[in-house]
Design a protein around this motif. Sequence first.
Motif, PDB file in Angstrom:
ATOM      1  N   TYR A 274       5.858  -0.805   5.589  1.00  0.00           N
ATOM      2  CA  TYR A 274       7.117  -0.147   5.953  1.00  0.00           C
ATOM      3  C   TYR A 274       7.981  -0.041   4.714  1.00  0.00           C
ATOM      4  CZ  TYR A 274      11.407   1.087   8.390  1.00  0.00           C
ATOM      5  OH  TYR A 274      12.530   1.742   8.803  1.00  0.00           O
ATOM      6  N   LYS A 275       8.207   1.223   4.258  1.00  0.00           N
ATOM      7  CA  LYS A 275       9.072   1.487   3.110  1.00  0.00           C
ATOM      8  C   LYS A 275       9.956   2.674   3.478  1.00  0.00           C
ATOM      9  CE  LYS A 275       5.580  -0.046  -0.231  1.00  0.00           C
ATOM     10  NZ  LYS A 275       4.579   0.394  -1.245  1.00  0.00           N
ATOM     11  N   ASN A 276      11.036   2.395   4.196  1.00  0.00           N
ATOM     12  CA  ASN A 276      11.903   3.426   4.760  1.00  0.00           C
ATOM     13  C   ASN A 276      11.204   4.231   5.865  1.00  0.00           C
ATOM     14  OD1 ASN A 276      14.085   2.814   3.041  1.00  0.00           O
ATOM     15  ND2 ASN A 276      13.114   3.988   1.396  1.00  0.00           N
ATOM     16  N   GLN A 277       9.882   4.270   5.793  1.00  0.00           N
ATOM     17  CA  GLN A 277       9.067   4.920   6.816  1.00  0.00           C
ATOM     18  C   GLN A 277       7.875   4.023   7.149  1.00  0.00           C
ATOM     19  OE1 GLN A 277       8.505   8.602   4.466  1.00  0.00           O
ATOM     20  NE2 GLN A 277       9.198   9.703   6.289  1.00  0.00           N
ATOM     21  N   GLY A 278       7.446   4.075   8.401  1.00  0.00           N
ATOM     22  CA  GLY A 278       6.275   3.290   8.807  1.00  0.00           C
ATOM     23  C   GLY A 278       4.997   3.994   8.403  1.00  0.00           C
ATOM     24  N   ILE A 279       4.085   3.260   7.778  1.00  0.00           N
ATOM     25  CA  ILE A 279       2.833   3.853   7.278  1.00  0.00           C
ATOM     26  C   ILE A 279       1.638   3.015   7.710  1.00  0.00           C
ATOM     27  CG2 ILE A 279       1.516   4.514   5.215  1.00  0.00           C
ATOM     28  CD1 ILE A 279       4.226   4.776   3.742  1.00  0.00           C
ATOM     29  N   ILE A 280       0.608   3.712   8.197  1.00  0.00           N
ATOM     30  CA  ILE A 280      -0.709   3.101   8.374  1.00  0.00           C
ATOM     31  C   ILE A 280      -1.659   3.871   7.462  1.00  0.00           C
ATOM     32  CG2 ILE A 280      -2.649   2.656   9.934  1.00  0.00           C
ATOM     33  CD1 ILE A 280      -0.677   2.504  12.242  1.00  0.00           C
ATOM     34  N   GLU A 281      -2.273   3.147   6.541  1.00  0.00           N
ATOM     35  CA  GLU A 281      -3.183   3.775   5.579  1.00  0.00           C
ATOM     36  C   GLU A 281      -4.584   3.195   5.751  1.00  0.00           C
ATOM     37  OE1 GLU A 281      -3.441   4.755   0.776  1.00  0.00           O
ATOM     38  OE2 GLU A 281      -2.090   3.200   1.513  1.00  0.00           O
ATOM     39  N   ILE A 282      -5.583   4.080   5.774  1.00  0.00           N
ATOM     40  CA  ILE A 282      -6.974   3.654   5.909  1.00  0.00           C
ATOM     41  C   ILE A 282      -7.758   4.171   4.706  1.00  0.00           C
ATOM     42  CG2 ILE A 282      -9.064   3.788   7.334  1.00  0.00           C
ATOM     43  CD1 ILE A 282      -7.225   4.109   9.771  1.00  0.00           C
ATOM     44  N   LYS A 283      -8.341   3.231   3.934  1.00  0.00           N
ATOM     45  CA  LYS A 283      -9.035   3.567   2.693  1.00  0.00           C
ATOM     46  C   LYS A 283     -10.520   3.235   2.782  1.00  0.00           C
ATOM     47  CE  LYS A 283      -5.135   2.450  -0.396  1.00  0.00           C
ATOM     48  NZ  LYS A 283      -4.740   1.612  -1.559  1.00  0.00           N
TER      49      LYS A 283
END
Length: 351
Positions: A274-283
Amino acid sequence: MNRKYTVLIIDDKIENLKYLKEILKDETYELKATPDALFAIESAKQKPPNLILLDIKMPNIDGFEVCKIVKQDEKLKDIPIIFISALDDVSIKVKAFEQGGVDYITKPFEQEEVKARIRTQLEIYENKQTISKLLNQQDFFLKKIIHEINTPLSVISLNVDNLEEQIGQKEQLEVIKASSKSLSSIYNDLYFLTKKKAREKSCEKIDLVSFLSSRIQFFDEIAKTKNLHIHLEIDKEFELFMDRYELERVIDNTISNAIKYSYENKDIEIILDYKNQGIIEIKNKGIIIEDKDSIFKAYYQQKDKNIGLGLGLSIVKEICKNNQIQIDINSSKEETSFSYIFPKNMIKEVL
């Protein structure tokens, strides 16, 4: 065209009706002609024609209004309408197409032109009808497949679990479990496609750490078939207010693709931040995405890569668009990442 089509001609000039009937008499059409537009509408409702030739300038009600009434009727809306008029003004022609007309023939009529334009529009109409029937059959077929897949999948899963309790973990059982889960993922995609219009959306608060952990556990056996390890990294936790089933389709399809396109013996990372916006990242480390736009098209498969049905990411795209979730993709020789950036109205930060 082997079938006999019904053509309805509406024109307040009797001489025009007679002329059109005369030039079309050798064609295999059932011709109905009337100068009374209101009578024509009621007649069409009782027995819809396959095509309408419609004059624009008529007393009481003009052709544009007739077209509007036809297009608003559920039974008549798909009937092709060819406007016929002495008016050769570009703005009138544009309006005719905007109202729903498929073609525009200017008076005085050229016999062969009228015949050719009617034939063309009837062929297009027939093709649309055929496509519509095929789509309905496809929908019925998919629903039947879903029904037939669900029961044996449940039986396989239950019996594998029972066997594992009796004889312990075996490599063969792990392979069966992985295969049944792959089928289960396909089943869920097909279910979403056939039920998305009728299904009632239900948003709820989702603990993403628990949710993502459950999805990793679900894909564990599938990942092991390629000796892949899926890790969850929590940089900053947040909760999400969203339909759980839709979120599951987004995450499951992304993890599934990461497994399919990963090289063996690699790691797949799922990052929650969470950096000002919620993020889910899949690598993942694997095959490079060659065309970032095309991968979201239904049935798309990368060149020379016959993997999967090509439905998963089109479902992901649709769900993200409907929920205003931004998708960010990066792909290189070293790594491919899918990032889902959620709007603030869906997020609750965990302090």
